[in-house]
Enzyme design. Structure first.
Site, mmCIF file in Angstrom:
data_model
loop_
_atom_site.group_PDB
_atom_site.id
_atom_site.type_symbol
_atom_site.label_atom_id
_atom_site.label_comp_id
_atom_site.label_asym_id
_atom_site.label_seq_id
_atom_site.Cartn_x
_atom_site.Cartn_y
_atom_site.Cartn_z
ATOM 1 N N ARG A 65 0.834 -1.200 0.000
ATOM 2 C CA ARG A 65 0.000 0.000 0.000
ATOM 3 C C ARG A 65 0.878 1.263 0.000
ATOM 4 O O ARG A 65 0.596 2.229 -0.686
ATOM 5 C CB ARG A 65 -0.899 0.004 1.248
ATOM 6 C CG ARG A 65 -1.904 1.150 1.265
ATOM 7 C CD ARG A 65 -2.709 1.194 2.547
ATOM 8 N NE ARG A 65 -3.400 -0.034 2.858
ATOM 9 C CZ ARG A 65 -4.494 -0.480 2.237
ATOM 10 N NH1 ARG A 65 -5.019 0.212 1.266
ATOM 11 N NH2 ARG A 65 -5.058 -1.601 2.584
ATOM 12 N N MET A 90 -11.879 3.860 -4.837
ATOM 13 C CA MET A 90 -12.183 2.741 -3.945
ATOM 14 C C MET A 90 -10.934 2.053 -3.386
ATOM 15 O O MET A 90 -10.953 0.854 -3.113
ATOM 16 C CB MET A 90 -13.087 1.732 -4.672
ATOM 17 C CG MET A 90 -14.381 2.333 -5.194
ATOM 18 S SD MET A 90 -15.352 3.243 -3.956
ATOM 19 C CE MET A 90 -16.241 1.891 -3.214
ATOM 20 N N LEU A 93 -6.500 4.846 1.431
ATOM 21 C CA LEU A 93 -5.244 5.598 1.365
ATOM 22 C C LEU A 93 -4.610 5.627 2.755
ATOM 23 O O LEU A 93 -5.301 5.823 3.758
ATOM 24 C CB LEU A 93 -5.515 7.014 0.867
ATOM 25 C CG LEU A 93 -6.005 7.072 -0.588
ATOM 26 C CD1 LEU A 93 -6.628 8.429 -0.898
ATOM 27 C CD2 LEU A 93 -4.863 6.767 -1.550
ATOM 28 N N HIS A 109 -19.114 9.943 0.423
ATOM 29 C CA HIS A 109 -19.436 8.589 0.868
ATOM 30 C C HIS A 109 -20.953 8.444 0.878
ATOM 31 O O HIS A 109 -21.648 9.343 1.356
ATOM 32 C CB HIS A 109 -18.847 8.337 2.259
ATOM 33 C CG HIS A 109 -19.087 6.945 2.743
ATOM 34 N ND1 HIS A 109 -18.423 5.849 2.217
ATOM 35 C CD2 HIS A 109 -19.946 6.454 3.670
ATOM 36 C CE1 HIS A 109 -18.860 4.756 2.816
ATOM 37 N NE2 HIS A 109 -19.787 5.097 3.703
ATOM 38 N N GLU A 143 -8.613 8.006 9.382
ATOM 39 C CA GLU A 143 -9.627 6.985 9.665
ATOM 40 C C GLU A 143 -10.577 6.872 8.466
ATOM 41 O O GLU A 143 -11.065 7.900 7.963
ATOM 42 C CB GLU A 143 -10.413 7.398 10.922
ATOM 43 C CG GLU A 143 -11.224 6.274 11.515
ATOM 44 C CD GLU A 143 -11.969 6.724 12.778
ATOM 45 O OE1 GLU A 143 -13.008 6.144 13.070
ATOM 46 O OE2 GLU A 143 -11.497 7.666 13.440
HETATM 47 C C1 GAR Z 1 -20.638 6.956 -5.296
HETATM 48 O O1 GAR Z 1 -21.894 6.529 -4.837
HETATM 49 C C2 GAR Z 1 -19.757 7.333 -4.122
HETATM 50 O O2 GAR Z 1 -20.457 7.920 -3.057
HETATM 51 C C3 GAR Z 1 -19.204 5.990 -3.710
HETATM 52 O O3 GAR Z 1 -18.942 5.328 -4.920
HETATM 53 C C4 GAR Z 1 -19.853 5.798 -5.923
HETATM 54 C C5 GAR Z 1 -19.041 6.254 -7.101
HETATM 55 O O4 GAR Z 1 -19.863 6.583 -8.186
HETATM 56 N N1 GAR Z 1 -18.029 6.142 -2.914
HETATM 57 C C6 GAR Z 1 -17.698 5.324 -1.904
HETATM 58 O O5 GAR Z 1 -18.364 4.358 -1.588
HETATM 59 C C7 GAR Z 1 -16.427 5.707 -1.153
HETATM 60 N N2 GAR Z 1 -16.354 5.079 0.121
HETATM 61 P P1 GAR Z 1 -19.273 7.431 -9.399
HETATM 62 O O6 GAR Z 1 -17.994 6.732 -9.842
HETATM 63 O O7 GAR Z 1 -20.332 7.361 -10.442
HETATM 64 O O8 GAR Z 1 -19.007 8.830 -8.908
#
Ligand code: GAR
Length: 208
Positions: A65, A90, A93, A109, A143
């Protein structure tokens, strides 16, 4: 002109909402690069079509990582960003990466944080019998899915809702609150005081 770098892993619909509003509403900012950890991220094609520089830092090419984070930071730093926006990025970090961009690293989120950090937020909210779900834009701290909250959207859970129905109604609100939060940042309309984010014009930090 503030320089924005957006990190994605997939579809990139939040990135598109930010790119569009930045250009159409003439923010004092420019999206200078879209970077993905996945070569097949769909959002990369959109960024290229808009003439935005793209890069891929494939996490599979790095053994640790820390090595991935360092390679990503090198590419991000080369863009000289004022703001780094995680938009469906996703990968977790590490602390060094997060601290490097402290105060200029935003995430969205799909839950009403601090409820349901991590994955499968909508399924977990349904299983818990939540009557209200939503999304949160926050400054990133080490976190996971945690940090000073800029803006939240709330969506009622309707009878018969399944995971997909909730995800799409929440996503529609993400496309409103994320560009708004980024605009506030680039216009210097945000202050963090004792871990709490204040919008300096007194604008509502809730979308219902
Ligand atoms: C979105 O719903 C975002 O909130 C989520 O991934 C999706 C990405 O959609 N993010 C997470 O879950 C981060 N923890 P997108 O690629 O169409 O913007």
């Amino acid at each position: 002109m503030k320089r924005i770098v957006i990190l994605i892993s997939g579809r990139g619909s939040n990135m598109q909402a930010i790119v569009q509003q930045c250009a159409e509403r003439r923010w004092p900012a420019k999206v200078v690069a879209v970077i993905s950890n996945r070569p097949d991220a769909k959002g990369l094609a959109y960024a290229r079509e808009r003439g935005i520089e793209t890069a891929v830092v494939d996490h599979k090419a790095y053994g640790t990582r820390e090595a991935f984070d360092a390679a990503l930071a090198a590419v991000v730093d080369a863009c000289e960003p004022d703001l780094v926006v995680l938009a469906g990025f996703m990968r977790i970090l590490g602390t060094a990466f997060v601290q490097r961009y402290e105060g200029r690293l935003l995430n969205i989120h799909p839950s009403l944080l601090p409820a349901f950090p991590g994955l499968h937020t909508h399924r977990r909210a349904l299983d818990a019998g939540c009557k209200l779900v939503g999304a949160t834009v926050h400054f990133v701290t080490p976190e996971l899915d945690h940090g000073p909250i800029v803006l939240q959207s709330a969506v009622p859970v309707l009878p018969g809702d399944d995971e997909d129905a909730l995800a799409s109604r929440v996503l529609a609100t993400e496309h409103v609150i994320y560009p708004l939060a980024v605009r506030w940042f680039v216009e210097d309309r945000l202050a963090i005081e004792h871990g709490i984010v204040r919008q300096l014009d007194g604008a509502s930090q809730v979308l219902m």
